[in-house]
Design an enzyme around this catalytic site. Structure first.
Site, PDB file in Angstrom:
ATOM      1  N   ARG A 100       0.829  -1.215   0.000  1.00  0.00           N
ATOM      2  CA  ARG A 100       0.000   0.000   0.000  1.00  0.00           C
ATOM      3  C   ARG A 100       0.858   1.257   0.000  1.00  0.00           C
ATOM      4  O   ARG A 100       1.767   1.387   0.814  1.00  0.00           O
ATOM      5  CB  ARG A 100      -0.902   0.039   1.235  1.00  0.00           C
ATOM      6  N   THR A 109     -20.611   5.691  12.568  1.00  0.00           N
ATOM      7  CA  THR A 109     -19.370   6.448  12.665  1.00  0.00           C
ATOM      8  C   THR A 109     -19.659   7.936  12.521  1.00  0.00           C
ATOM      9  O   THR A 109     -20.666   8.323  11.916  1.00  0.00           O
ATOM     10  CB  THR A 109     -18.362   6.016  11.584  1.00  0.00           C
ATOM     11  N   LYS A 132     -17.317   9.453   8.562  1.00  0.00           N
ATOM     12  CA  LYS A 132     -17.520   9.341   7.109  1.00  0.00           C
ATOM     13  C   LYS A 132     -18.488  10.447   6.679  1.00  0.00           C
ATOM     14  O   LYS A 132     -18.076  11.584   6.518  1.00  0.00           O
ATOM     15  CB  LYS A 132     -17.932   7.921   6.750  1.00  0.00           C
TER      16      LYS A 132
HETATM   17  C1  LIG Z   1     -18.441  -1.398   7.900  1.00  0.00           C
HETATM   18  C2  LIG Z   1     -17.444  -0.607   8.684  1.00  0.00           C
HETATM   19  N1  LIG Z   1     -17.590  -0.563  10.014  1.00  0.00           N
HETATM   20  C3  LIG Z   1     -16.723   0.140  10.771  1.00  0.00           C
HETATM   21  C4  LIG Z   1     -15.689   0.866  10.197  1.00  0.00           C
HETATM   22  C5  LIG Z   1     -14.771   1.658  11.067  1.00  0.00           C
HETATM   23  O1  LIG Z   1     -15.224   2.977  11.161  1.00  0.00           O
HETATM   24  P1  LIG Z   1     -14.194   4.148  11.493  1.00  0.00           P
HETATM   25  O2  LIG Z   1     -13.524   4.519  10.208  1.00  0.00           O
HETATM   26  O3  LIG Z   1     -15.005   5.224  12.104  1.00  0.00           O
HETATM   27  O4  LIG Z   1     -13.202   3.562  12.465  1.00  0.00           O
HETATM   28  C6  LIG Z   1     -15.517   0.861   8.813  1.00  0.00           C
HETATM   29  C7  LIG Z   1     -14.418   1.636   8.197  1.00  0.00           C
HETATM   30  O5  LIG Z   1     -14.288   1.829   7.037  1.00  0.00           O
HETATM   31  C8  LIG Z   1     -16.419   0.092   8.033  1.00  0.00           C
HETATM   32  O6  LIG Z   1     -16.288   0.028   6.707  1.00  0.00           O
END
Ligand SMILES: Cc1ncc(COP(=O)(O)O)c(C=O)c1O
Length: 413
Positions: free
Chosen positions: A26, A247, A250
């Site tokens: 990456r 979250t 995002k």
């Molecule tokens: C389905 C899912 N749950 C939880 C998370 C984690 O969230 P955070 O980015 O706030 O740590 C992600 C992160 O991309 C995710 O895709």
């Protein structure tokens, strides 16, 4: 006693070399986001301004004036940090307000905020499944790494059901001892394929087999439903879900994670979850920014409408141009490449020749052979930008001879 001469550095280097030889090492772009000009950012790799097509700041709320001013004001008023864990230092008031907002958003009795969506899943699922005596956890096979880690650390018995496969889930529930507590953990929008789970059917099964439901709405909060509470709100199902997780990092454009649920469930996670108790709380400025973002998106559907219009327009444009867009049901538009080396090359060409930034997605984020470019249009992208992206993709795919066979997706599932 003699010790062998272990070359630690060489062992670490071998692991890195393995990733490089498989074409999935990456490389992160060094980007400078600029408030006011998102989706544009300055790349410190190319030295040019690039158009970002892979951000999870889905609605551009990270630069919304209400969010920025709430955060600036909170810094001026409360200072920078939270002062420690909530267990040691108490809860700052901006957090109390944010948790009230989240409970209201999801129409639940209470909410609990943690430092990220990842930490929340890990902490909540590990606690829930270890507290329920002799619990069985039923987990969708495509669940996020954070859910898988939470489930693993609970040491509860787990049953993995085939992705979005209600019949398989029922088979597993039926075979389980009716006296044992059961948790069904799943997501609403699956972030790499962009598909959406059958929430109502899963709730039906949960009722029939007396299980509780844990729904990760990380890629849906802010984005769907009249108030942005997620797919469960859009489908009128919030009341049927026991725990909704989301979250703040995002669509809300800030950072942090949370659960919303009954007062008792929130209290039990607050009281027992290591990932909540033993870490410094989110700073007041983040809590205030997140609160402003949620409040704005509870009242305004403008961003969601423009966003959904753009998603439809770009999807149409790409499909008409013969770009292999995977069959997504959401705002996430994955374009199949089906080769890790070509995927990285395509991303590099888009960046270097067209100033377009789309990160390649490789194993283990997606199954091998299904490598893809994951495109996330925002309300801030316009038609000219979409046209430019589509033309660039056509050019790059022709140059690299990328013509993936979509049936690899069936085999990978
Ligand atoms: C389905 C899912 N749950 C939880 C998370 C984690 O969230 P955070 O980015 O706030 O740590 C992600 C992160 O991309 C995710 O895709």
């Amino acid at each position: 006693m003699t010790y062998s001469n272990i070359n630690y550095e060489a062992l670490f280097q071998q692991s890195i070399d393995r990733l490089k030889s498989e074409g999935r090492y990456r490389v992160f772009n060094d980007l400078e986001r600029k408030a006011g000009s998102f989706p544009h950012a300055q790349s410190h790799i190319t030295g040019k301004t690039v158009n970002v097509w892979c951000s999870n700041d889905y609605l551009g709320m990270g630069q919304h004036p209400k969010v920025i001013s709430a955060m600036s004001e909170a810094i001026g008023r409360y200072g920078a940090g939270a002062g420690g864990t909530r267990n040691i230092s108490g809860t700052h008031h901006a957090m109390v307000t944010l948790e009230e907002t989240l409970a209201e958003l999801h129409n639940k009795e209470a909410a609990l905020v943690m430092t990220s969506g990842y930490v929340t899943n890990e902490a909540a699922l590990s606690t829930l499944c270890s507290i329920l005596p002799d619990c069985i956890i039923f987990s969708d096979e495509y669940n996020h790494a954070s859910m898988i880690h939470g489930i693993k650390s609970s040491k509860a018995e787990k049953k993995i059901f085939r992705h979005n496969d209600i019949e398989h889930l029922e088979e597993l529930l039926k075979a389980a001892n009716p006296l044992r507590p059961k948790v069904i953990a799943f997501e609403s929008v699956y972030s790499m394929d962009g598909d959406i789970s059958p929430i109502a059917a899963i709730c039906d099964l949960a009722e029939k087999y007396n299980a509780i439901t844990y729904l990760d709405e990380v890629h849906a909060v802010g984005m769907y439903g009249d108030h942005g509470a997620g797919v469960a709100e859009r489908e009128g199902l919030m009341e049927r879900l026991d725990i909704i997780q989301g979250t703040l990092g995002k669509a809300y454009g800030v950072m942090g994670g949370y659960i919303a649920s009954t007062r008792t469930i929130v209290d039990v996670i607050r009281s027992y979850a290591s990932g909540f108790i033993f870490t410094t709380a989110l700073p007041p400025a983040l809590a205030a920014g997140a609160n402003a973002s949620i409040r704005h998106l509870m009242e305004s559907s403008e961003e969601r409408k423009r966003h959904q219009y753009n998603v439809g327009a770009l999807k149409d444009m790409m499909l008409k141009a013969g770009i292999p867009v995977m069959p997504s049901q959401s705002h996430i538009l994955p374009v199949l490449v089906a080769d890790p080396v070509l995927c990285k090359k395509a991303s590099d060409m888009l960046l270097n020749q067209f100033d377009i930034y789309v990160q390649p997605i490789n194993f283990p984020t997606v199954p091998r052979g299904t490598e893809r470019l994951r495109i996330t249009p925002t309300p801030n992208h316009n038609h000219a930008m979409m046209f430019e992206l589509t033309r660039a993709l056509v050019w790059v795919f022709e140059r690299l001879g990328i013509k993936p066979d979509m049936s690899v997706l069936d085999k990978a599932a």
